[in-house]
Write a protein that holds these residues in place. Structure first.
Motif, short mmCIF file in Angstrom:
data_model
loop_
_atom_site.label_atom_id
_atom_site.label_comp_id
_atom_site.label_asym_id
_atom_site.label_seq_id
_atom_site.Cartn_x
_atom_site.Cartn_y
_atom_site.Cartn_z
N HIS A 178 0.81 -1.22 0.00
CA HIS A 178 0.00 0.00 0.00
C HIS A 178 0.85 1.27 0.00
CE1 HIS A 178 -3.07 -2.87 1.47
NE2 HIS A 178 -3.83 -2.15 0.68
N PHE A 179 1.90 1.26 0.77
CA PHE A 179 2.73 2.46 0.87
C PHE A 179 3.62 2.64 -0.34
CE2 PHE A 179 1.28 1.69 5.14
CZ PHE A 179 0.96 2.96 5.57
N ALA A 180 4.08 1.54 -0.93
CA ALA A 180 4.89 1.62 -2.14
C ALA A 180 4.07 2.15 -3.31
CB ALA A 180 5.48 0.25 -2.48
N ALA A 181 2.77 1.83 -3.33
CA ALA A 181 1.89 2.23 -4.43
C ALA A 181 1.03 3.44 -4.06
CB ALA A 181 1.00 1.05 -4.81
N ALA A 182 1.44 4.20 -3.08
CA ALA A 182 0.63 5.33 -2.60
C ALA A 182 0.45 6.38 -3.70
CB ALA A 182 1.28 5.97 -1.39
N ASP A 183 -0.78 6.80 -3.87
CA ASP A 183 -1.06 7.85 -4.86
C ASP A 183 -0.91 9.22 -4.20
OD1 ASP A 183 -3.32 8.05 -3.30
OD2 ASP A 183 -4.71 7.51 -4.90
N GLU A 184 -1.09 10.26 -4.98
CA GLU A 184 -0.91 11.62 -4.48
C GLU A 184 -1.90 11.95 -3.37
OE1 GLU A 184 -0.64 16.21 -6.10
OE2 GLU A 184 -0.75 14.58 -7.54
N ALA A 185 -3.13 11.48 -3.48
CA ALA A 185 -4.13 11.76 -2.46
C ALA A 185 -3.71 11.17 -1.12
CB ALA A 185 -5.49 11.20 -2.89
N MET A 186 -3.20 9.94 -1.12
CA MET A 186 -2.75 9.31 0.13
C MET A 186 -1.56 10.08 0.71
SD MET A 186 -1.60 5.37 0.75
CE MET A 186 -0.85 4.83 2.26
N ARG A 187 -0.64 10.46 -0.14
CA ARG A 187 0.53 11.24 0.33
C ARG A 187 0.09 12.57 0.93
NH1 ARG A 187 2.58 9.26 -4.70
NH2 ARG A 187 2.24 11.31 -5.62
#
Length: 177
Positions: free
Chosen positions: A22-31
């Motif tokens: 999940h963290f490796a594939a984090a999108d801009e919204a999650m960041r």
């Protein structure tokens, strides 16, 4: 914490939890959400929180778990250690109670009450008032710390927005909370 540091933290989490992507594939919204929620937290402390979490948990940390670790680490003192600070301030409070009172941490100042109380304790001859004050202080300290932790769990930017919204509501004649 900056947005770049959030990405760095995601890298640490990814390395510690290699099966969770999940963290490796984090999108801009999650960041952006993680940045908003952790921007008032020091990166190095957050990294330590992630490491401590990884040592005892099989799943990656949530924002709340990172914040709780960091807030508790910032407080750091036990009730006895805090009382020792008050006792140290008492030694010079017969003549300099205002200065010694201001040197105390916020939570100690709230529990002592005022510099005049510190002065009264310093000049008391029986010692009873100080021992009673110590018992009260130790009882109340943990309660005050819990309140501080809960308050600081909410990111500063969100606390300020909530306070502003409440103040605007009160100014416009809204109901008090």
């Amino acid at each position: 914490m900056t947005k770049r540091e959030v990405l760095k933290l995601f890298g640490v989490i990814t390395n510690l939890y290699v099966t969770d992507r999940h963290f490796a594939a984090a999108d801009e919204a999650m960041r952006d959400v993680w940045h908003e929620m952790l921007q008032d937290i020091d990166y190095n402390l957050a990294e330590k929180a992630v490491g401590a979490h990884a040592a005892t948990n099989n799943f990656p940390p949530t924002i709340a778990e990172i914040r709780r670790f960091c807030v508790k680490a910032e407080i750091g003192e036990t009730a006895e250690q805090a009382w020792a600070r008050v006792l140290y301030a008492l030694k010079d409070s017969a003549y300099h109670s205002a200065e010694r009172f201001e040197e105390l941490p916020d939570v100690c100042r709230r529990l002592v009450g005022s510099s005049s109380v510190l002065h009264e304790w310093a000049i008391s001859e029986d010692g009873t008032s100080v021992s009673v004050a110590r018992a009260r202080f130790l009882r109340q300290y943990d309660i005050e710390i819990r309140k501080d932790v809960e308050r600081k769990m909410i990111p500063q930017s969100i606390r300020q927005a909530l306070e502003a919204a409440v103040n605007v509501n009160l100014l416009e004649g809204g109901a008090e909370a």
